[in-house]
Scaffold this motif. Sequence first.
Motif, PDB file in Angstrom:
ATOM      1  N   ALA A  63       0.870  -1.181   0.000  1.00  0.00           N
ATOM      2  CA  ALA A  63       0.000   0.000   0.000  1.00  0.00           C
ATOM      3  C   ALA A  63       0.897   1.217   0.000  1.00  0.00           C
ATOM      4  O   ALA A  63       2.084   1.114   0.372  1.00  0.00           O
ATOM      5  N   GLY A  64       0.328   2.350  -0.389  1.00  0.00           N
ATOM      6  CA  GLY A  64       1.092   3.583  -0.331  1.00  0.00           C
ATOM      7  C   GLY A  64       1.603   3.818   1.082  1.00  0.00           C
ATOM      8  O   GLY A  64       2.784   4.116   1.296  1.00  0.00           O
ATOM      9  N   ALA A  65       0.715   3.656   2.048  1.00  0.00           N
ATOM     10  CA  ALA A  65       1.088   3.924   3.433  1.00  0.00           C
ATOM     11  C   ALA A  65       2.198   2.975   3.898  1.00  0.00           C
ATOM     12  O   ALA A  65       3.077   3.366   4.663  1.00  0.00           O
TER      13      ALA A  65
ATOM     14  N   GLY B 257       4.474   1.727   1.924  1.00  0.00           N
ATOM     15  CA  GLY B 257       5.662   2.248   1.260  1.00  0.00           C
ATOM     16  C   GLY B 257       6.256   3.400   2.058  1.00  0.00           C
ATOM     17  O   GLY B 257       7.473   3.498   2.235  1.00  0.00           O
ATOM     18  N   GLU B 258       5.391   4.261   2.577  1.00  0.00           N
ATOM     19  CA  GLU B 258       5.848   5.392   3.395  1.00  0.00           C
ATOM     20  C   GLU B 258       6.626   4.896   4.610  1.00  0.00           C
ATOM     21  O   GLU B 258       7.728   5.369   4.903  1.00  0.00           O
ATOM     22  N   LEU B 259       6.019   3.941   5.316  1.00  0.00           N
ATOM     23  CA  LEU B 259       6.662   3.423   6.523  1.00  0.00           C
ATOM     24  C   LEU B 259       8.013   2.797   6.169  1.00  0.00           C
ATOM     25  O   LEU B 259       9.022   3.039   6.824  1.00  0.00           O
TER      26      LEU B 259
ATOM     27  N   ALA C  99       0.243  17.921   2.929  1.00  0.00           N
ATOM     28  CA  ALA C  99       0.612  16.519   2.710  1.00  0.00           C
ATOM     29  C   ALA C  99      -0.602  15.606   2.849  1.00  0.00           C
ATOM     30  O   ALA C  99      -1.631  15.990   3.413  1.00  0.00           O
ATOM     31  N   HIS C 100      -0.464  14.403   2.356  1.00  0.00           N
ATOM     32  CA  HIS C 100      -1.507  13.407   2.528  1.00  0.00           C
ATOM     33  C   HIS C 100      -1.563  12.964   3.988  1.00  0.00           C
ATOM     34  O   HIS C 100      -0.540  12.918   4.671  1.00  0.00           O
ATOM     35  N   GLY C 101      -2.750  12.608   4.465  1.00  0.00           N
ATOM     36  CA  GLY C 101      -2.959  12.278   5.870  1.00  0.00           C
ATOM     37  C   GLY C 101      -2.185  11.069   6.366  1.00  0.00           C
ATOM     38  O   GLY C 101      -1.916  10.943   7.565  1.00  0.00           O
ATOM     39  N   THR C 102      -1.822  10.177   5.452  1.00  0.00           N
ATOM     40  CA  THR C 102      -1.066   9.003   5.899  1.00  0.00           C
ATOM     41  C   THR C 102       0.355   9.376   6.312  1.00  0.00           C
ATOM     42  O   THR C 102       0.986   8.650   7.072  1.00  0.00           O
ATOM     43  N   ASN C 103       0.879  10.509   5.794  1.00  0.00           N
ATOM     44  CA  ASN C 103       2.288  10.859   6.038  1.00  0.00           C
ATOM     45  C   ASN C 103       2.613  11.009   7.526  1.00  0.00           C
ATOM     46  O   ASN C 103       3.524  10.337   8.021  1.00  0.00           O
ATOM     47  N   PRO C 104       1.882  11.878   8.257  1.00  0.00           N
ATOM     48  CA  PRO C 104       2.212  12.005   9.683  1.00  0.00           C
ATOM     49  C   PRO C 104       2.027  10.693  10.446  1.00  0.00           C
ATOM     50  O   PRO C 104       2.805  10.391  11.366  1.00  0.00           O
TER      51      PRO C 104
ATOM     52  N   ILE D  59       7.378  15.188   1.786  1.00  0.00           N
ATOM     53  CA  ILE D  59       6.531  16.107   1.031  1.00  0.00           C
ATOM     54  C   ILE D  59       5.688  15.341   0.011  1.00  0.00           C
ATOM     55  O   ILE D  59       6.178  14.409  -0.628  1.00  0.00           O
ATOM     56  N   THR D  60       4.429  15.713  -0.067  1.00  0.00           N
ATOM     57  CA  THR D  60       3.553  15.142  -1.086  1.00  0.00           C
ATOM     58  C   THR D  60       3.635  16.065  -2.299  1.00  0.00           C
ATOM     59  O   THR D  60       3.279  17.232  -2.206  1.00  0.00           O
ATOM     60  N   ASN D  61       4.162  15.544  -3.394  1.00  0.00           N
ATOM     61  CA  ASN D  61       4.382  16.395  -4.573  1.00  0.00           C
ATOM     62  C   ASN D  61       3.959  15.664  -5.850  1.00  0.00           C
ATOM     63  O   ASN D  61       4.521  14.624  -6.153  1.00  0.00           O
TER      64      ASN D  61
ATOM     65  N   MET E 138       9.724  11.897  -0.861  1.00  0.00           N
ATOM     66  CA  MET E 138       8.592  12.391  -1.644  1.00  0.00           C
ATOM     67  C   MET E 138       7.495  11.344  -1.711  1.00  0.00           C
ATOM     68  O   MET E 138       7.723  10.216  -2.147  1.00  0.00           O
ATOM     69  N   ASP E 139       6.311  11.731  -1.230  1.00  0.00           N
ATOM     70  CA  ASP E 139       5.128  10.889  -1.414  1.00  0.00           C
ATOM     71  C   ASP E 139       4.760  10.995  -2.892  1.00  0.00           C
ATOM     72  O   ASP E 139       4.309  12.037  -3.363  1.00  0.00           O
ATOM     73  N   GLY E 140       5.000   9.902  -3.614  1.00  0.00           N
ATOM     74  CA  GLY E 140       4.815   9.919  -5.069  1.00  0.00           C
ATOM     75  C   GLY E 140       3.518   9.274  -5.508  1.00  0.00           C
ATOM     76  O   GLY E 140       3.387   8.846  -6.657  1.00  0.00           O
ATOM     77  N   ALA E 141       2.541   9.220  -4.590  1.00  0.00           N
ATOM     78  CA  ALA E 141       1.253   8.621  -4.966  1.00  0.00           C
ATOM     79  C   ALA E 141       0.596   9.411  -6.099  1.00  0.00           C
ATOM     80  O   ALA E 141      -0.252   8.878  -6.810  1.00  0.00           O
ATOM     81  N   ASN E 142       1.009  10.671  -6.251  1.00  0.00           N
ATOM     82  CA  ASN E 142       0.432  11.493  -7.316  1.00  0.00           C
ATOM     83  C   ASN E 142       1.344  11.566  -8.538  1.00  0.00           C
ATOM     84  O   ASN E 142       1.336  12.552  -9.274  1.00  0.00           O
ATOM     85  N   MET E 143       2.096  10.533  -8.745  1.00  0.00           N
ATOM     86  CA  MET E 143       3.059  10.499  -9.853  1.00  0.00           C
ATOM     87  C   MET E 143       2.356  10.550 -11.207  1.00  0.00           C
ATOM     88  O   MET E 143       2.984  10.807 -12.234  1.00  0.00           O
TER      89      MET E 143
ATOM     90  N   LEU F 135       1.092   1.916  -7.226  1.00  0.00           N
ATOM     91  CA  LEU F 135       0.811   1.248  -8.506  1.00  0.00           C
ATOM     92  C   LEU F 135      -0.691   1.154  -8.727  1.00  0.00           C
ATOM     93  O   LEU F 135      -1.170   1.207  -9.851  1.00  0.00           O
ATOM     94  N   HIS F 136      -1.444   1.023  -7.619  1.00  0.00           N
ATOM     95  CA  HIS F 136      -2.902   0.908  -7.740  1.00  0.00           C
ATOM     96  C   HIS F 136      -3.548   2.258  -8.039  1.00  0.00           C
ATOM     97  O   HIS F 136      -4.752   2.328  -8.151  1.00  0.00           O
ATOM     98  N   LYS F 137      -2.778   3.299  -8.165  1.00  0.00           N
ATOM     99  CA  LYS F 137      -3.334   4.560  -8.646  1.00  0.00           C
ATOM    100  C   LYS F 137      -2.706   4.880 -10.007  1.00  0.00           C
ATOM    101  O   LYS F 137      -3.305   4.678 -11.050  1.00  0.00           O
ATOM    102  N   THR F 138      -1.448   5.326  -9.962  1.00  0.00           N
ATOM    103  CA  THR F 138      -0.789   5.799 -11.183  1.00  0.00           C
ATOM    104  C   THR F 138      -0.715   4.725 -12.258  1.00  0.00           C
ATOM    105  O   THR F 138      -0.842   5.019 -13.446  1.00  0.00           O
TER     106      THR F 138
HETATM  107  C1  LIG Z   1      -3.597   7.338  -1.683  1.00  0.00           C
HETATM  108  C2  LIG Z   1      -2.479   8.110  -1.144  1.00  0.00           C
HETATM  109  C3  LIG Z   1      -1.679   7.583  -0.105  1.00  0.00           C
HETATM  110  C4  LIG Z   1      -1.982   6.282   0.602  1.00  0.00           C
HETATM  111  O1  LIG Z   1      -1.968   5.162  -0.222  1.00  0.00           O
HETATM  112  P1  LIG Z   1      -2.665   3.809   0.264  1.00  0.00           P
HETATM  113  O2  LIG Z   1      -2.356   2.821  -0.797  1.00  0.00           O
HETATM  114  O3  LIG Z   1      -4.112   4.104   0.393  1.00  0.00           O
HETATM  115  O4  LIG Z   1      -2.055   3.441   1.574  1.00  0.00           O
HETATM  116  C5  LIG Z   1      -0.596   8.327   0.314  1.00  0.00           C
HETATM  117  N1  LIG Z   1      -0.322   9.531  -0.221  1.00  0.00           N
HETATM  118  C6  LIG Z   1      -1.073  10.064  -1.204  1.00  0.00           C
HETATM  119  C7  LIG Z   1      -0.718  11.417  -1.775  1.00  0.00           C
HETATM  120  C8  LIG Z   1      -2.176   9.382  -1.702  1.00  0.00           C
HETATM  121  O5  LIG Z   1      -2.925   9.933  -2.665  1.00  0.00           O
END
Ligand SMILES: *Cc1c(COP(=O)(O)O)cnc(C)c1O
Length: 527
Positions: free
Chosen positions: A161-163, A165-167, A193-198, A237-239, A266-271, A292-295
């Motif tokens: 999951a993105g979160a 990956g962050e950890l 930033a995205h809420g998962t970051n903190p 940073i979410t960028n 860099m939180d790259g979920a918005n890649m 990957l489940h987004k971009t």
């Molecule tokens: C969706 C998202 C996350 C979290 O990803 P999950 O796969 O839901 O854990 C983190 N940062 C950003 C910017 C996101 O859009």
Amino acid sequence: MNEKHTHGDGSSATKRIKKAGRHVSQSEGLIFEKSVAGKRGIELPPLDVPAVDPAKALGAEFARAGVEGFPEVSEIEVIRHFTRLSTWNYAIDLGMYPLGSCTMKYNPRVNEFVARLEGLATEHPLQPDEVSQGCLRIIHDLQKCLLEITGMDAASLEPVAGAQGELTGLLLIRAYLESKGDARKKVLIPDSAHGTNPASVVIAGYEVQNIKSNERGQIDIAHFREFVTGDVAALMITNPSTLGVYEENIAEIAEILHSRGALLYMDGANMNALAGVTRPGDFGVDVMHLNLHKTFSTPHGGGGPGAGPVMIKKILEPFLPVPIVTEANGRYALDFNRPQSIGRVRAYCGNFGVLLRALAYTLAYGPVIRQATEDAVLNANYIRKHLEDVFDLPYNLPSMHEVVFSDARQKKHGVNTMDIAKRLIDYGFHPYTTAFPLIVPGALMIEPTESESREECDLFIDAMRSIAAEAETNPELVKTAPHSTRVGRLDEVAAARRPVLRWQPKQNLDAQKHLGPHEKTLVVPTA
Ligand SMILES: *Cc1c(COP(=O)(O)O)cnc(C)c1O
């Protein structure tokens, strides 16, 4: 229901039909209500081998005679029940799904075809490396593609999951700094930033220090220098940020951090706003994750499988999770012998099926991934331009992948972002993301993605403009929406305070009796 019913005269039949609505309707009951003792979904032929006593074969504690409350229904009843339920879902395959931050783009069918191929779908993760060469190559090839797209040096595709990956990324930073005897204490996080970051920062054992964005949704460089003290491990940073805005000074920010021994995450979920246009590795990012489940278009939502690979610079490589997929002379292997590794973060190699779909997507796009990015950005800007005269735009900057309005104008008529989102359902659209990001009070966060045609974007714009007009002329209509669905607005407070966490057949049956097609709430009190 269980009791036998007689047809009676015409009037009781009419009453029944009135109560149930159309025969095949949006008022599908619970499968438990269809249960009739003795009904079976399958019929097995008589045994042609000696019967085994389950209690003897399994041990008495594992054998049971029946399952209490289990519905007894025929096969076609099961099929129809779940098929009807499936038509209640909104899906990207049905229409636009503009849920900001979630990147609900279309998942091309070829990805699904590939993921179901025999030899891929049927491989066992514990097979020895020699007979898993194809699967290992898929992981290795995907890694190469992602490194090329991000400009980073090495990767782990393990996080699911993105979160996660962050950890993982934060644990890599910690391991690196600790190896130099300087673990440090804090991680800086902008308020965009995205809420998962903190949350990830705290789980990784760091303190969060919040940084306020300026009126342009950017980090204030002058102030930023003051923040980067000797106990700062990294900036996360979410960028582009959750405002859908690109951080213009990102390269300078990286330099400031590096000059003081701190790293840039860099939180790259918005890649999906950057792929093929710019590479984080080139503007100073040390560690990042992708979704990957987004971009990369793999299906997501409802808690299903995801993939949040971490991509890193060389300095962090010794600490990567095990195993690493290696390649030498065309042979692929899993390397567990990595003394400085932070260990495993997930069983096997992560969610292989998701990785497979992402590789199919990446290879199908190839170099034209830039076009996907540009279309996503174009769609977000198109929607911004066509709605900015009716919705308040607190940060009026060119949009990247998404645009964030506020409900400030509609609030004057007592209509808020949630009301508008619910009304959107009546127009046949999935709602956008409401009330996030937190730095925009009453946010409407809209992400069309590149999947949408101009025609679909225009329909969405028409719907939003129409709702804006309704908010002025008939606010009550918007505040009580949706009007076209099986149930009206749910009581979210009750749902949070009195959640039904467990199936209780008797109680639920009693409670269900009182629910009409437009009931306010489906929440049933627990015992
Ligand atoms: C969706 C998202 C996350 C979290 O990803 P999950 O796969 O839901 O854990 C983190 N940062 C950003 C910017 C996101 O859009």
